[in-house]
Design an enzyme around this catalytic site. Structure first.
Site, PDB file in Angstrom:
ATOM      1  N   SER A 171      -2.648 -31.322 111.505  1.00  0.00           N
ATOM      2  CA  SER A 171      -2.712 -32.294 112.555  1.00  0.00           C
ATOM      3  C   SER A 171      -1.903 -33.195 112.588  1.00  0.00           C
ATOM      4  O   SER A 171      -2.185 -34.542 112.648  1.00  0.00           O
ATOM      5  CB  SER A 171      -4.299 -32.797 112.449  1.00  0.00           C
ATOM      6  N   HIS A 174       0.324 -18.280 105.824  1.00  0.00           N
ATOM      7  CA  HIS A 174      -0.553 -19.095 106.546  1.00  0.00           C
ATOM      8  C   HIS A 174      -1.946 -19.208 106.195  1.00  0.00           C
ATOM      9  O   HIS A 174      -2.439 -18.135 106.191  1.00  0.00           O
ATOM     10  CB  HIS A 174      -0.365 -19.186 107.994  1.00  0.00           C
ATOM     11  N   GLU A 232      -0.270 -27.442 103.638  1.00  0.00           N
ATOM     12  CA  GLU A 232      -0.988 -27.519 104.767  1.00  0.00           C
ATOM     13  C   GLU A 232      -2.577 -27.285 104.254  1.00  0.00           C
ATOM     14  O   GLU A 232      -3.155 -26.316 103.986  1.00  0.00           O
ATOM     15  CB  GLU A 232      -0.908 -26.355 105.640  1.00  0.00           C
ATOM     16  N   LYS A 280       1.456 -20.357 116.979  1.00  0.00           N
ATOM     17  CA  LYS A 280       0.240 -19.465 116.734  1.00  0.00           C
ATOM     18  C   LYS A 280       0.102 -18.412 117.910  1.00  0.00           C
ATOM     19  O   LYS A 280       1.171 -18.096 118.537  1.00  0.00           O
ATOM     20  CB  LYS A 280      -1.132 -20.446 116.669  1.00  0.00           C
ATOM     21  N   GLU A 302      -4.478 -19.533 107.884  1.00  0.00           N
ATOM     22  CA  GLU A 302      -5.484 -18.330 108.914  1.00  0.00           C
ATOM     23  C   GLU A 302      -5.024 -16.957 108.507  1.00  0.00           C
ATOM     24  O   GLU A 302      -5.974 -16.162 108.752  1.00  0.00           O
ATOM     25  CB  GLU A 302      -4.760 -18.630 110.488  1.00  0.00           C
ATOM     26  N   ASN A 310       4.738 -24.069 114.948  1.00  0.00           N
ATOM     27  CA  ASN A 310       4.046 -22.893 114.873  1.00  0.00           C
ATOM     28  C   ASN A 310       3.119 -22.746 116.335  1.00  0.00           C
ATOM     29  O   ASN A 310       2.019 -23.357 115.959  1.00  0.00           O
ATOM     30  CB  ASN A 310       3.209 -23.038 113.699  1.00  0.00           C
ATOM     31  N   GLY A 332      -5.488 -28.096 112.617  1.00  0.00           N
ATOM     32  CA  GLY A 332      -6.489 -27.976 113.816  1.00  0.00           C
ATOM     33  C   GLY A 332      -7.611 -28.726 113.907  1.00  0.00           C
ATOM     34  O   GLY A 332      -8.357 -28.658 114.927  1.00  0.00           O
TER      35      GLY A 332
END
Ligand code: PGA
Length: 249
Positions: A211, A96, A167, A11, A98, A9, A173
């Site tokens: 991560s 996701h 996730e 991003k 985010e 991904n 991250g």
């Protein structure tokens, strides 16, 4: 035996020269995985055409990081599943964390996006995961089950066609990975929920993301219900992503 899947991904990272170099390195390293696994990269929309052209001859798949729930129309800035299909996308990430956090995406919207993708033969990678606050409050199971249940409900008899990605938000991250045991525990819950809904959970792919690095991937992928990974930061460096793919193969 379920096939393993590792998805990068990207991003909002990349540039034409950097992408070309990264993809060339991945292609040169093929087979990235043994015969039991698949590899994909989910890139920013604007790079899909070039990514498709560069990957067409190899066996690395590609996809998008989002998709509109609408088929077409006056939705400025949106990208439809039909457009992704034209670009040869195999996957579209939906929900996701985010996007849930920064774009206020609801479980229902995520489900509608998953349905739009499937309608065009694109496999939705449906992300679910709890925040640290929710984990500390003992709500992990209820949160991920609620997120997944909306998609199961909407996809109905097609639910077995999705890929699920667990996730945990606190691991994305942050360099703080869930332990293999923590991840496995949630994956087992999700597979049981998928089994109850579809009857086909034994063939469904449940990825872990958050991560994942070259040095922790093998232990995560060795867990019985972890079928691969959704890789953010480490998918931007060829050597790291290749090592993670190999750990899955
Ligand atoms: P990360 O991101 O690997 O950088 O933690 C994973 C993701 O957000 O999909």
């Amino acid at each position: 035996m379920r096939r393993k899947l590792v998805v990068g991904n990207w991003k909002m990272h990349g540039s034409r020269p950097a992408n070309a170099e990264l993809l060339a390195a991945l292609l040169a390293a093929r087979p990235l995985m043994g015969p039991g696994g698949d590899v994909a990269v989910c890139v920013p929309f604007v790079y899909l055409g070039e990514t498709a052209a560069q990957l067409a001859a190899g066996d690395i798949r590609w996809g998008a990081q989002d998709v509109s729930p609408h088929a077409q129309g006056a939705y400025t800035g949106e990208i439809s599943a039909a457009m992704l299909q034209e670009c040869g996308c195999r996957y579209a990430i939906v929900g996701h964390s985010e996007r849930r956090a920064y774009h206020a995406e609801s479980d229902e919207l995520v489900a509608a996006k998953a349905q739009a993708a499937l309608g065009r033969g694109i496999t939705p990678i449906v992300c679910v995961g709890e925040t640290l606050q929710q984990r500390d409050a003992g709500e992990t199971e209820s949160v991920v089950k609620r997120q997944l249940s909306a998609v199961i409900h909407t996809l109905a008899h097609c639910a077995a066609e999705m890929v699920v990605a667990y996730e945990p938000v606190w691991a994305i991250g942050t360099g703080r990975t869930a332990t293999p045991e923590q991840a496995q525990a949630v994956h087992a819950v999700l597979r049981a929920q998928l089994q109850a809904a579809t009857g086909h959970a034994e063939r469904m792919c449940i990825l872990y993301g958050g991560s994942v690095k070259a040095d922790n991937a093998a232990a995560l992928f060795a867990m019985p219900d972890i079928d691969g990974g959704l890789i953010g930061g480490a998918s931007l460096k060829a050597a790291d992503f290749i090592a993670i793919c190999r750990a899955a193969g």
